[in-house]
Design an enzyme around this catalytic site. Structure first.
Site, PDB file in Angstrom:
ATOM      1  N   ILE A   1       0.523  -1.242   0.238  1.00 45.74           N
ATOM      2  CA  ILE A   1       0.071   0.096  -0.649  1.00 45.74           C
ATOM      3  C   ILE A   1       1.246   1.414   0.220  1.00 45.74           C
ATOM      4  O   ILE A   1       0.610   1.940  -1.203  1.00 45.74           O
ATOM      5  CB  ILE A   1      -1.045   0.097   1.367  1.00 45.74           C
ATOM      6  CG1 ILE A   1      -1.862  -1.095   0.898  1.00 45.74           C
ATOM      7  CG2 ILE A   1      -2.059   1.106   1.122  1.00 45.74           C
ATOM      8  CD1 ILE A   1      -2.946  -1.578   2.538  1.00 45.74           C
TER       9      ILE A   1
ATOM     10  N   TYR B   1      -3.752  -8.666  15.585  1.00 45.12           N
ATOM     11  CA  TYR B   1      -3.799  -7.398  14.361  1.00 45.12           C
ATOM     12  C   TYR B   1      -4.437  -6.594  14.697  1.00 45.12           C
ATOM     13  O   TYR B   1      -3.659  -5.187  14.583  1.00 45.12           O
ATOM     14  CB  TYR B   1      -3.508  -8.278  12.877  1.00 45.12           C
ATOM     15  CG  TYR B   1      -3.146  -7.652  11.957  1.00 45.12           C
ATOM     16  CD1 TYR B   1      -2.048  -6.467  11.830  1.00 45.12           C
ATOM     17  CD2 TYR B   1      -4.985  -7.454  11.458  1.00 45.12           C
ATOM     18  CE1 TYR B   1      -2.625  -5.507  10.888  1.00 45.12           C
ATOM     19  CE2 TYR B   1      -5.200  -6.151  10.116  1.00 45.12           C
ATOM     20  CZ  TYR B   1      -3.466  -4.849  10.144  1.00 45.12           C
ATOM     21  OH  TYR B   1      -3.524  -5.145   9.116  1.00 45.12           O
TER      22      TYR B   1
ATOM     23  N   LYS C   1      -3.630  -2.642  16.052  1.00 38.03           N
ATOM     24  CA  LYS C   1      -4.102  -1.395  15.430  1.00 38.03           C
ATOM     25  C   LYS C   1      -4.911  -0.440  16.564  1.00 38.03           C
ATOM     26  O   LYS C   1      -4.677   0.876  16.406  1.00 38.03           O
ATOM     27  CB  LYS C   1      -4.375  -1.716  14.651  1.00 38.03           C
ATOM     28  CG  LYS C   1      -3.579  -2.320  13.338  1.00 38.03           C
ATOM     29  CD  LYS C   1      -2.501  -1.082  12.826  1.00 38.03           C
ATOM     30  CE  LYS C   1      -1.354  -2.155  11.205  1.00 38.03           C
ATOM     31  NZ  LYS C   1      -0.948  -1.002  11.108  1.00 38.03           N
TER      32      LYS C   1
ATOM     33  N   ARG D   1      -9.356 -20.297   9.112  1.00 40.60           N
ATOM     34  CA  ARG D   1      -7.972 -19.406   9.567  1.00 40.60           C
ATOM     35  C   ARG D   1      -8.566 -19.392  10.800  1.00 40.60           C
ATOM     36  O   ARG D   1      -9.282 -18.321  10.957  1.00 40.60           O
ATOM     37  CB  ARG D   1      -7.502 -18.818   8.563  1.00 40.60           C
ATOM     38  CG  ARG D   1      -6.583 -18.167   8.244  1.00 40.60           C
ATOM     39  CD  ARG D   1      -5.487 -17.240   7.355  1.00 40.60           C
ATOM     40  NE  ARG D   1      -7.035 -16.478   7.018  1.00 40.60           N
ATOM     41  CZ  ARG D   1      -5.818 -15.371   6.335  1.00 40.60           C
ATOM     42  NH1 ARG D   1      -5.375 -15.596   5.502  1.00 40.60           N
ATOM     43  NH2 ARG D   1      -7.157 -14.352   6.132  1.00 40.60           N
TER      44      ARG D   1
ATOM     45  N   ASP E   1     -10.143 -15.079  11.620  1.00 42.46           N
ATOM     46  CA  ASP E   1     -11.160 -14.652   9.896  1.00 42.46           C
ATOM     47  C   ASP E   1     -12.619 -14.047  10.848  1.00 42.46           C
ATOM     48  O   ASP E   1     -13.426 -15.383  11.083  1.00 42.46           O
ATOM     49  CB  ASP E   1     -10.972 -15.513   9.390  1.00 42.46           C
ATOM     50  CG  ASP E   1     -10.245 -15.100   8.552  1.00 42.46           C
ATOM     51  OD1 ASP E   1      -9.360 -14.147   8.039  1.00 42.46           O
ATOM     52  OD2 ASP E   1     -10.195 -16.106   7.014  1.00 42.46           O
TER      53      ASP E   1
END
Ligand code: UDP
Length: 326
Positions: free
Chosen positions: A12, A140, A144, A280, A283
């Protein structure tokens, strides 16, 4: 503006760097190249260094007289974060606080942050608005969110102006095929599907076929990386001292894993074999953005609203760079 882009050699980041340069900004990329690629950014704009190196960071901030920071440098794999949370908290939280501390000492108060839809966890309703409660279900997303909270406090206490852009699934590549997505190992759906179309992999594993969705596979909102880049440019222009803005960035339409694979078969004209695999860890079943707020407040609109068009740009990249940047 003089802008420091951490992680600017990543997927990105490199698309954002290109757009900022096209708009005449003076851009410096700060990247340790652990997952970024030297070839993705102009050589004379790249500083190879790590966020843990405080002295180096200090030096760069003084030398380049930075006005604003866009912070992309982070690990970005949900499943890896579940297996190795220490790695994620260290890099995505501790190193970010390191960076923020340096900026505070240098009185740099403009900050655009790469946040994520993963901060919402399993949302109670979709589409997800910025008011949807943030209850991450993996390290994760939790890391954040911790940074988003710190930024809100920095805005109040130190007068920072920041924007946190909560990305849904970044996809596609620059349409001229010069830069694109290359992770090692690759874990993201669209690149894996296209690598399978190229014959580099035997099949795509579908992670979970028993989700509570129409075809049993996870639904995501895929937004073109150049549209994401445009959102950063607009967010930068909007920054105001003491204020923080949070925006979802997605196209507002979800596609299941099976729909992505079907669209890729149409774009490539090749069959893509699949195998069903376990879910997974980490998710959520469905993540779809309401991007109404960024549309209203920043006038941002996705240029790409059709998954096929997004996959076409990724296909151009993968065909012209079958080994990525290698
Ligand atoms: N996915 C999959 N097979 C793969 C890679 C991903 O079924 O080989 C699924 C994954 O479970 C998720 C969606 O595709 O539902 C998008 O995953 P990706 O890793 O691209 O992005 P994420 O949603 O993790 O940011």
């Amino acid at each position: 503006m003089r802008i420091l882009v951490t992680g600017g050699a990543g997927y990105i980041g490199s698309h954002v760097v290109r757009l900022l340069l096209e708009h005449g900004h003076d851009v410096w990329v700060y990247d340790n190249l652990s997952r970024g690629h030297r070839q993705a950014v102009p050589a004379d704009r790249l500083i190879v260094a790590d966020l843990a190196e405080k002295e180096r960071l200090d030096q760069v901030l003084v030398l380049q007289r930075v006005d604003a920071v866009m912070h992309f440098a982070a690990w970005c794999h949900v499943d890896e974060s579940v297996r190795e949370p220490a790695k994620y908290y260290q890099n995505n939280v501790v190193n970010t606080l390191n960076l923020m501390d340096c900026l505070r000492r240098h009185r740099i108060r403009r900050f655009v942050f790469s946040s994520t839809a993963a901060t919402y966890g399993v949302p109670e309703q979709v589409p997800i608005t910025e008011e949807t409660p943030q209850r991450p279900i993996n390290p994760y997303g939790a890391g954040k969110l911790a940074v988003e909270r710190a930024l809100a406090d920095y805005a109040t206490a130190y007068g920072w102006g920041y924007a946190a852009l909560r990305y849904f699934n970044a996809a596609g590549a620059s349409p001229d095929g010069r830069i694109g997505e290359h992770h090692e190992p690759e874990t993201h759906l669209i690149p894996l599907v296209l690598m399978t179309a190229l014959g580099q992999r035997p099949h795509v594993a579908i992670y979970g076929t028993d989700y509570p969705t129409p075809d049993g596979t996870c639904i995501r909102d895929y937004v073109h990386v150049d549209d994401l880049a445009e959102a950063h440019l607009r967010a930068l222009e909007r920054l105001e001292p003491g204020k923080g803005w949070c925006y979802n960035v997605g196209i507002g339409r979800g596609y299941s894993v099976r729909e992505v694979i079907r669209a890729a078969e149409e774009v490539t004209g090749r069959p893509i074999p699949v195998v069903a695999a376990d879910r997974r860890p980490g998710d959520p079943p469905v993540l779809v953005a309401s991007s109404e707020k960024i549309q209203r407040e920043l006038g941002w609109r996705p240029g790409y609203t059709d998954l096929r068009a997004i996959i076409e740009t990724a296909w151009t990249w993968h065909r012209s760079h079958p080994r990525g940047y290698r």
